[in-house]
Scaffold this active site. Structure first.
Site, PDB file in Angstrom:
ATOM      1  N   ALA A  76     -12.486  71.119  33.053  1.00 64.41           N
ATOM      2  CA  ALA A  76     -11.410  70.136  32.917  1.00 64.41           C
ATOM      3  C   ALA A  76     -11.975  68.737  33.072  1.00 64.41           C
ATOM      4  O   ALA A  76     -13.089  68.561  33.552  1.00 64.41           O
ATOM      5  CB  ALA A  76     -10.337  70.384  33.979  1.00 64.41           C
ATOM      6  N   PRO A 114       5.176  66.361  39.517  1.00 68.67           N
ATOM      7  CA  PRO A 114       6.167  65.383  39.055  1.00 68.67           C
ATOM      8  C   PRO A 114       6.944  64.675  40.153  1.00 68.67           C
ATOM      9  O   PRO A 114       7.596  63.676  39.888  1.00 68.67           O
ATOM     10  CB  PRO A 114       7.105  66.214  38.172  1.00 68.67           C
ATOM     11  CG  PRO A 114       6.944  67.616  38.660  1.00 68.67           C
ATOM     12  CD  PRO A 114       5.517  67.729  39.130  1.00 68.67           C
ATOM     13  N   GLY A 115       6.835  65.146  41.384  1.00 67.94           N
ATOM     14  CA  GLY A 115       7.521  64.471  42.480  1.00 67.94           C
ATOM     15  C   GLY A 115       6.907  63.135  42.830  1.00 67.94           C
ATOM     16  O   GLY A 115       7.578  62.274  43.399  1.00 67.94           O
ATOM     17  N   GLU A 140     -23.187  62.004  37.107  1.00 66.34           N
ATOM     18  CA  GLU A 140     -24.151  61.934  38.209  1.00 66.34           C
ATOM     19  C   GLU A 140     -23.537  62.271  39.566  1.00 66.34           C
ATOM     20  O   GLU A 140     -24.237  62.651  40.491  1.00 66.34           O
ATOM     21  CB  GLU A 140     -24.832  60.574  38.259  1.00 66.34           C
ATOM     22  CG  GLU A 140     -23.917  59.422  38.606  1.00 66.34           C
ATOM     23  CD  GLU A 140     -24.641  58.088  38.634  1.00 66.34           C
ATOM     24  OE1 GLU A 140     -24.272  57.256  39.476  1.00 66.34           O
ATOM     25  OE2 GLU A 140     -25.562  57.889  37.824  1.00 66.34           O
TER      26      GLU A 140
END
Length: 183
Positions: A76, A114-115, A140
C-alpha cells in the site's frame, strides 16, 4: 440539505505535516446547536491485492509506530499530488514488492476512519504479475519484509492479529470469496 448535515461555521488548520494535516471545524448541528470537530486531512492511499502464479497473496511485514509493533499487510502507499490511484498502485506494487502487473482492477474504494479522517483507500486487484527489472526499491525510511501466503495462511494471520488493519482484512476476505467463486 443532506440528512444530518453539519454546516461548517469556521475552520482552523492547526497542523500541517508531510502526510496529514489537522484542522478543527466549528459546525452547526442539525438541532441548531454548535460543536467542534477535529479532522485529519489525508491525500488518500492505495492498497494492492496481488496473487503470484501459484495463487499466493503478496504481503509485506512492516513496523507501524502508531501500533508499536509489526503487522502484515497487502502492499500500500499514499497518493502523490496529481497522481491517479492506478498510477500510485502500479508504483507502490513495484517499489514495495519488486513485482509489476499487466493490469489492475478496482475492487473498492472506502473510507478508513470517517469519524475523524477524510482518507480514502482504493483497493486494487493486480493481474498478470511478473518480477520487475528494478526489483523492490523502498523509501529510505521504509523497512519491509516480503512474503507470499495462501489465503488460508492469511486467514490464520487475521485470527492471531498478525494481520490487524482493515484494508488487508478486507482484501483477504475478498480474495477468499473470489477464489471460492472461481473454483
Amino acid at each position: 440539505m443532506k440528512k444530518f448535515e453539519e454546516k461548517t461555521i469556521r475552520s482552523e488548520r492547526i497542523y500541517e505535516g508531510k502526510i496529514i494535516n489537522l484542522k478543527v471545524d466549528e459546525v452547526n448541528l442539525p438541532n441548531g446547536k454548535t460543536s467542534k470537530r477535529e479532522l485529519i486531512e489525508h491525500p488518500g492511499a492505495v492498497a494492492i491485492l496481488a496473487f503470484t502464479p501459484e495463487n499466493k497473496i503478496i504481503m509485506v511485514e512492516q513496523y507501524r509506530k502508531a501500533l508499536e509493533r509489526s503487522i502484515i499487510e497487502v502492499p500500500a502507499g499514499k497518493l502523490e499530488k496529481g497522481e491517479s490511484p492506478e498510477t500510485t498502485a502500479m508504483r507502490e506494487l513495484e517499489e514495495e514488492t519488486g513485482y509489476s502487473a499487466d493490469s489492475l482492477e478496482l475492487i473498492q474504494s472506502f473510507s478508513t476512519s470517517p469519524g475523524f479522517a477524510d482518507e480514502v483507500v482504493h483497493l486494487f486487484f493486480a493481474e498478470g504479475l511478473r518480477k520487475a527489472e528494478s526489483g523492490a526499491v523502498t523509501d529510505e525510511d521504509e523497512f519491509v519484509e516480503l512474503m507470499e501466503v495462501t489465503v488460508e495462511e492469511a486467514e490464520e494471520m487475521m485470527r492471531d492479529n498478525r494481520i490487524f488493519d482493515a484494508k488487508t482484512a478486507f482484501a483477504v476476505l475478498w480474495a477468499k470469496q473470489r477464489l471460492s467463486i472461481e473454483n
